[in-house]
Design a protein around this motif. Sequence first.
Motif, PDB file in Angstrom:
ATOM      1  N   TRP A  40       2.073  69.198 -16.710  1.00  0.00           N
ATOM      2  CA  TRP A  40       2.052  70.616 -16.379  1.00  0.00           C
ATOM      3  C   TRP A  40       2.116  70.702 -14.872  1.00  0.00           C
ATOM      4  N   PHE A  41       2.728  71.749 -14.365  1.00  0.00           N
ATOM      5  CA  PHE A  41       2.877  71.940 -12.935  1.00  0.00           C
ATOM      6  C   PHE A  41       2.041  73.129 -12.486  1.00  0.00           C
ATOM      7  N   SER A  42       1.357  72.934 -11.381  1.00  0.00           N
ATOM      8  CA  SER A  42       0.691  74.033 -10.700  1.00  0.00           C
ATOM      9  C   SER A  42       1.471  74.250  -9.412  1.00  0.00           C
ATOM     10  N   THR A  43       1.869  75.476  -9.145  1.00  0.00           N
ATOM     11  CA  THR A  43       2.683  75.738  -7.966  1.00  0.00           C
ATOM     12  C   THR A  43       2.054  76.817  -7.092  1.00  0.00           C
ATOM     13  N   ALA A  44       2.279  76.661  -5.808  1.00  0.00           N
ATOM     14  CA  ALA A  44       1.896  77.676  -4.826  1.00  0.00           C
ATOM     15  C   ALA A  44       3.165  78.002  -4.050  1.00  0.00           C
ATOM     16  N   LEU A  45       3.504  79.262  -3.980  1.00  0.00           N
ATOM     17  CA  LEU A  45       4.750  79.688  -3.356  1.00  0.00           C
ATOM     18  C   LEU A  45       4.498  80.510  -2.106  1.00  0.00           C
ATOM     19  N   CYS A  46       5.396  80.338  -1.151  1.00  0.00           N
ATOM     20  CA  CYS A  46       5.448  81.221   0.009  1.00  0.00           C
ATOM     21  C   CYS A  46       6.934  81.381   0.343  1.00  0.00           C
ATOM     22  N   GLN A  47       7.254  82.192   1.290  1.00  0.00           N
ATOM     23  CA  GLN A  47       8.649  82.475   1.611  1.00  0.00           C
ATOM     24  C   GLN A  47       9.423  81.219   2.005  1.00  0.00           C
ATOM     25  N   VAL A  52       3.631  71.788  -5.045  1.00  0.00           N
ATOM     26  CA  VAL A  52       3.506  71.478  -6.468  1.00  0.00           C
ATOM     27  C   VAL A  52       2.453  70.400  -6.687  1.00  0.00           C
ATOM     28  N   TRP A  53       1.619  70.617  -7.691  1.00  0.00           N
ATOM     29  CA  TRP A  53       0.700  69.611  -8.208  1.00  0.00           C
ATOM     30  C   TRP A  53       1.147  69.311  -9.631  1.00  0.00           C
ATOM     31  N   LEU A  54       1.151  68.038 -10.015  1.00  0.00           N
ATOM     32  CA  LEU A  54       1.484  67.626 -11.374  1.00  0.00           C
ATOM     33  C   LEU A  54       0.193  67.176 -12.061  1.00  0.00           C
ATOM     34  N   TYR A  55      -0.088  67.753 -13.245  1.00  0.00           N
ATOM     35  CA  TYR A  55      -1.292  67.414 -13.989  1.00  0.00           C
ATOM     36  C   TYR A  55      -0.920  66.946 -15.386  1.00  0.00           C
ATOM     37  N   GLU A  56      -1.611  65.911 -15.840  1.00  0.00           N
ATOM     38  CA  GLU A  56      -1.430  65.456 -17.210  1.00  0.00           C
ATOM     39  C   GLU A  56      -2.157  66.415 -18.137  1.00  0.00           C
ATOM     40  N   ASP A  57      -1.445  66.927 -19.131  1.00  0.00           N
ATOM     41  CA  ASP A  57      -1.998  67.856 -20.128  1.00  0.00           C
ATOM     42  C   ASP A  57      -2.618  69.104 -19.500  1.00  0.00           C
ATOM     43  N   GLY A  58      -2.213  69.442 -18.294  1.00  0.00           N
ATOM     44  CA  GLY A  58      -2.729  70.634 -17.636  1.00  0.00           C
ATOM     45  C   GLY A  58      -4.142  70.499 -17.117  1.00  0.00           C
ATOM     46  N   ASP A  59      -4.681  69.291 -17.113  1.00  0.00           N
ATOM     47  CA  ASP A  59      -6.057  69.046 -16.678  1.00  0.00           C
ATOM     48  C   ASP A  59      -6.066  68.710 -15.186  1.00  0.00           C
ATOM     49  N   PRO A  60      -6.628  69.576 -14.335  1.00  0.00           N
ATOM     50  CA  PRO A  60      -6.629  69.314 -12.892  1.00  0.00           C
ATOM     51  C   PRO A  60      -7.366  68.039 -12.489  1.00  0.00           C
ATOM     52  N   LYS A  62      -6.755  65.256 -13.946  1.00  0.00           N
ATOM     53  CA  LYS A  62      -5.803  64.183 -14.253  1.00  0.00           C
ATOM     54  C   LYS A  62      -4.523  64.393 -13.455  1.00  0.00           C
ATOM     55  N   VAL A  63      -4.598  64.202 -12.152  1.00  0.00           N
ATOM     56  CA  VAL A  63      -3.449  64.381 -11.272  1.00  0.00           C
ATOM     57  C   VAL A  63      -2.456  63.238 -11.508  1.00  0.00           C
ATOM     58  N   VAL A  64      -1.187  63.585 -11.671  1.00  0.00           N
ATOM     59  CA  VAL A  64      -0.131  62.590 -11.819  1.00  0.00           C
ATOM     60  C   VAL A  64       0.222  62.098 -10.419  1.00  0.00           C
ATOM     61  N   LEU A  65       0.020  60.801 -10.181  1.00  0.00           N
ATOM     62  CA  LEU A  65       0.237  60.233  -8.856  1.00  0.00           C
ATOM     63  C   LEU A  65       1.579  59.545  -8.705  1.00  0.00           C
ATOM     64  N   GLU A  66       2.184  59.150  -9.805  1.00  0.00           N
ATOM     65  CA  GLU A  66       3.459  58.443  -9.767  1.00  0.00           C
ATOM     66  C   GLU A  66       4.542  59.342 -10.361  1.00  0.00           C
ATOM     67  N   TYR A  67       5.501  59.717  -9.544  1.00  0.00           N
ATOM     68  CA  TYR A  67       6.570  60.611  -9.974  1.00  0.00           C
ATOM     69  C   TYR A  67       7.847  60.233  -9.237  1.00  0.00           C
ATOM     70  N   THR A  68       8.946  60.771  -9.711  1.00  0.00           N
ATOM     71  CA  THR A  68      10.242  60.537  -9.093  1.00  0.00           C
ATOM     72  C   THR A  68      10.885  61.889  -8.819  1.00  0.00           C
ATOM     73  N   VAL A  69      11.538  62.011  -7.666  1.00  0.00           N
ATOM     74  CA  VAL A  69      12.298  63.215  -7.314  1.00  0.00           C
ATOM     75  C   VAL A  69      13.764  62.805  -7.253  1.00  0.00           C
ATOM     76  N   THR A  70      14.612  63.534  -7.980  1.00  0.00           N
ATOM     77  CA  THR A  70      16.043  63.238  -7.985  1.00  0.00           C
ATOM     78  C   THR A  70      16.843  64.493  -7.672  1.00  0.00           C
ATOM     79  N   ASP A  71      18.079  64.275  -7.206  1.00  0.00           N
ATOM     80  CA  ASP A  71      18.971  65.407  -6.952  1.00  0.00           C
ATOM     81  C   ASP A  71      19.782  65.705  -8.213  1.00  0.00           C
ATOM     82  N   ALA A  72      20.721  66.638  -8.128  1.00  0.00           N
ATOM     83  CA  ALA A  72      21.513  67.057  -9.284  1.00  0.00           C
ATOM     84  C   ALA A  72      22.373  65.930  -9.854  1.00  0.00           C
ATOM     85  N   ASP A  73      22.652  64.908  -9.043  1.00  0.00           N
ATOM     86  CA  ASP A  73      23.440  63.762  -9.504  1.00  0.00           C
ATOM     87  C   ASP A  73      22.568  62.638 -10.041  1.00  0.00           C
TER      88      ASP A  73
END
Length: 93
Positions: A40-47, A52-60, A62-73
């Motif tokens: 689950w993602f928790s987001t805070a937005l500004c202009q 973004v925070w990533l949580y396992e099962d929406g539980d704050p 259980k922060v997800v520490l290992e993630y990958t960011v990819t582009d459209a390709d």
Amino acid sequence: MENVGDGNLWHFIEPYGEDYWLKPGEVFTVVPEVEGVDVWFSTALCQEGITVWLYEDGDPAKVVLEYTVTDADGERLECGHQRPPQPAGSGAA
């Protein structure tokens, strides 16, 4: 994440504060490195951007520490991707 605006948009991923910069029209995808995790993602937005925070099962707790960011390709992106240069005299190291 998609930048549908006219200017660059920063995207911070916590808890490490890693930054990725989206140009107008760009799309980034954030996924956990461990398969089968219900994230689950928790987001805070500004202009100027999104945090973004990533949580396992929406539980704050259980922060997800290992993630990958990819582009459209599907190319993996590194922290600081497209970070704008710091203006001279800004005090940034």
